[in-house]
Write a protein that holds these residues in place. Structure first.
Motif, PDB file in Angstrom:
ATOM      1  N   GLU A  56      10.815 -43.870  -3.721  1.00  0.00           N
ATOM      2  CA  GLU A  56      11.060 -45.215  -3.216  1.00  0.00           C
ATOM      3  C   GLU A  56      10.358 -46.253  -4.070  1.00  0.00           C
ATOM      4  O   GLU A  56      10.864 -47.345  -4.297  1.00  0.00           O
ATOM      5  N   VAL A  91      12.450 -46.805  -7.031  1.00  0.00           N
ATOM      6  CA  VAL A  91      13.607 -47.628  -6.684  1.00  0.00           C
ATOM      7  C   VAL A  91      13.207 -49.092  -6.607  1.00  0.00           C
ATOM      8  O   VAL A  91      13.870 -49.982  -7.147  1.00  0.00           O
ATOM      9  N   ALA A 136      14.530 -52.013  -8.987  1.00  0.00           N
ATOM     10  CA  ALA A 136      15.264 -53.131  -8.397  1.00  0.00           C
ATOM     11  C   ALA A 136      14.624 -54.457  -8.737  1.00  0.00           C
ATOM     12  O   ALA A 136      15.292 -55.419  -9.086  1.00  0.00           O
ATOM     13  N   ARG A 172      16.270 -57.573 -11.001  1.00  0.00           N
ATOM     14  CA  ARG A 172      16.802 -58.485  -9.994  1.00  0.00           C
ATOM     15  C   ARG A 172      17.572 -59.641 -10.615  1.00  0.00           C
ATOM     16  O   ARG A 172      18.622 -60.031 -10.153  1.00  0.00           O
ATOM     17  N   ASN A 213      27.422 -51.366  -1.318  1.00  0.00           N
ATOM     18  CA  ASN A 213      25.968 -51.433  -1.221  1.00  0.00           C
ATOM     19  C   ASN A 213      25.416 -50.260  -0.417  1.00  0.00           C
ATOM     20  O   ASN A 213      24.333 -49.735  -0.713  1.00  0.00           O
ATOM     21  N   LYS A 222      22.593 -47.759  -1.907  1.00  0.00           N
ATOM     22  CA  LYS A 222      21.289 -47.647  -1.257  1.00  0.00           C
ATOM     23  C   LYS A 222      21.019 -46.203  -0.841  1.00  0.00           C
ATOM     24  O   LYS A 222      19.889 -45.697  -0.971  1.00  0.00           O
ATOM     25  N   ALA A 254      20.141 -44.216  -3.843  1.00  0.00           N
ATOM     26  CA  ALA A 254      18.833 -44.591  -4.380  1.00  0.00           C
ATOM     27  C   ALA A 254      17.692 -43.985  -3.572  1.00  0.00           C
ATOM     28  O   ALA A 254      16.620 -43.691  -4.113  1.00  0.00           O
ATOM     29  N   ARG A 255      17.910 -43.769  -2.264  1.00  0.00           N
ATOM     30  CA  ARG A 255      16.847 -43.207  -1.426  1.00  0.00           C
ATOM     31  C   ARG A 255      16.699 -41.702  -1.609  1.00  0.00           C
ATOM     32  O   ARG A 255      15.685 -41.128  -1.244  1.00  0.00           O
ATOM     33  N   HIS A 302      25.187 -55.583  -7.356  1.00  0.00           N
ATOM     34  CA  HIS A 302      24.695 -54.277  -6.912  1.00  0.00           C
ATOM     35  C   HIS A 302      23.507 -53.759  -7.715  1.00  0.00           C
ATOM     36  O   HIS A 302      22.781 -52.892  -7.225  1.00  0.00           O
ATOM     37  N   HIS A 345      20.574 -54.630  -8.507  1.00  0.00           N
ATOM     38  CA  HIS A 345      19.195 -54.697  -8.021  1.00  0.00           C
ATOM     39  C   HIS A 345      18.896 -53.602  -6.997  1.00  0.00           C
ATOM     40  O   HIS A 345      17.740 -53.413  -6.598  1.00  0.00           O
ATOM     41  N   GLN A 346      19.942 -52.867  -6.571  1.00  0.00           N
ATOM     42  CA  GLN A 346      19.741 -51.791  -5.618  1.00  0.00           C
ATOM     43  C   GLN A 346      19.740 -50.418  -6.286  1.00  0.00           C
ATOM     44  O   GLN A 346      19.617 -49.402  -5.601  1.00  0.00           O
ATOM     45  N   SER A 369      19.865 -43.747 -11.555  1.00  0.00           N
ATOM     46  CA  SER A 369      21.150 -44.468 -11.610  1.00  0.00           C
ATOM     47  C   SER A 369      21.501 -44.756 -13.069  1.00  0.00           C
ATOM     48  O   SER A 369      20.648 -45.197 -13.837  1.00  0.00           O
TER      49      SER A 369
END
Length: 388
Positions: free
Chosen positions: A7, A10, A14, A18, A343, A347, A350-351, A374, A376-377, A382
């Motif tokens: 996290e 991530v 992000a 941004r 999104n 997300k 990403a988790r 998208h 920034h997520q 990725s």
């Protein structure tokens, strides 16, 4: 603990991606530096030309002869002098001397009082300093000449009237006649003196000179043109070269998003073979890309996974995201999910530390702002796949 580290990755990714707009502006100006430079030079040249070609204004000053020092008397005398200097006869005389038409001279000139004093300002605007000075002097001299002629006519009229009185109504007694003539002569002298002091006669106070004309500064106009051209060049550089348009080369994408992994589509098998050992799910999506283009990623991705000896389960069921699948030999297989970009999917991927996200973009078709919605997520695993 591993989940927390994922996290953190991530969040770091992000935050760092941004808004790369500032970096893109700098990169754009570096690529298009010549456009502001060229327009600045062109602007300076045009400004200098405009300044040199700007109309020139020359000024001559006149003095109004009056005994009134201030107040209504002075204002009345000056106003009368201004009206006299602006008569048709004055402009005709001045135009004939300057070699222009009276209409043009009147259009290009002004005659005004200076700060409620007994001084008149005669200004003429023309294409050159020499012409403006010549026309201003011609107008001032014509006004002086007309004023002098008017005074001369008034003195002549006064003299003739007094002479007529002397010749007529003579007295028979010589001594009385001499006294009468002396009184008339004295009265004439007093009238002439009063006429001279109250005549509103104009005199030339200062002639116009070509080297003292008023005009727009060539240097200032060039500087304004330089600044205007520079600003226009920067605006055009950002308009034509800014990233707020269609994506170009992969090198440009990497410059604008230095913390995002961009990979050519041909390198997908290699990248996937490196990720397959610790991946349970691979998400394939695209930035407003056709479903057929996204399906084209399945083959190179599965080839990379199978190169590591793992089985593959291809699906378009989003519910399979995060669920573990088993291969034929009972070992965990890798789920390859094809899905439209959203999104929620990004997300979720990403988790998950064991999920890999591949997002397809197409040069000259995908726009940067579409990816910005998208990016920034994106998580630590990725990738942006560049088609072609």
């Amino acid at each position: 603990m591993q989940s927390d580290e994922g996290e953190d990755k991530v969040a770091t990714s992000a935050d760092s991606n941004r808004d790369p707009w500032g970096r893109s502006l700098t990169a754009t100006l570096r690529r298009w530096w010549w456009l502001p430079l060229v327009l600045a030079l062109v602007g300076a040249l045009l400004g200098g030309i405009a300044g040199k070609a700007a109309p020139k204004t020359a000024e001559a000053t006149l003095k109004v002869q009056t005994t009134a020092a201030e107040g209504a008397g002075l204002a009345e005398a000056v106003q009368s002098a201004v009206m006299e200097a602006g008569t048709r006869e004055v402009y005709q005389d001045a135009a004939a001397k300057a070699g222009v038409t009276a209409k043009d001279l009147r259009k290009d000139s002004t005659i005004v009082n200076v700060l409620q004093s007994s001084v008149l300002s005669v200004k003429v605007t023309s294409s050159t300093a020499e012409k403006a000075a010549a026309e201003a002097n011609a107008l001032a001299e014509a006004a002086v000449a007309r004023s002098t002629q008017r005074l001369s006519d008034e003195l002549e009229t006064l003299t003739q009237t007094t002479g007529k009185l002397i010749r007529e109504d003579t007295l028979s007694v010589r001594a009385a006649e001499e006294q009468r003539v002396m009184r008339l002569g004295g009265s004439l002298a007093d009238s002439q003196a009063q006429l001279l002091t109250q005549s509103r006669r104009l005199t030339l106070l200062q002639a116009a000179e070509a080297d003292q004309v008023q005009s727009v500064s060539v240097g200032m106009m060039a500087a304004m043109g330089l600044l205007g051209g520079l600003l226009a060049g920067v605006a055009l550089a950002l308009l034509f070269g800014g990233r707020r348009g269609k994506m170009g080369s992969i090198a440009e994408m990497r410059r604008l998003y230095p913390d995002v992994e961009f990979v050519p589509a041909r390198e997908l098998p290699t990248v996937m073979s490196m990720e397959a050992a610790t991946a349970d799910c691979v998400v394939l999506t695209g930035v407003r890309a056709p479903a057929g283009a996204v399906r084209g990623l399945v083959e190179p991705v599965t080839a990379g996974i199978r190169a590591t000896g793992r089985d593959v389960a291809v699906t378009d069921d989003v519910a399979r995201l995060g669920q573990q699948s088993m291969g034929h030999d009972g070992t965990p297989s890798v789920t390859v999910l094809q899905t439209p970009m959203s999104n929620a999917v990004i997300k979720r991927a990403a988790r998950d530390d064991r999920a890999v996200l591949f997002t397809l973009v197409r040069p000259h078709k995908t726009r940067f702002e579409w990816l910005d919605e998208h990016i920034h997520q994106f998580g630590a695993r990725s990738y942006v796949v560049v088609d072609g």
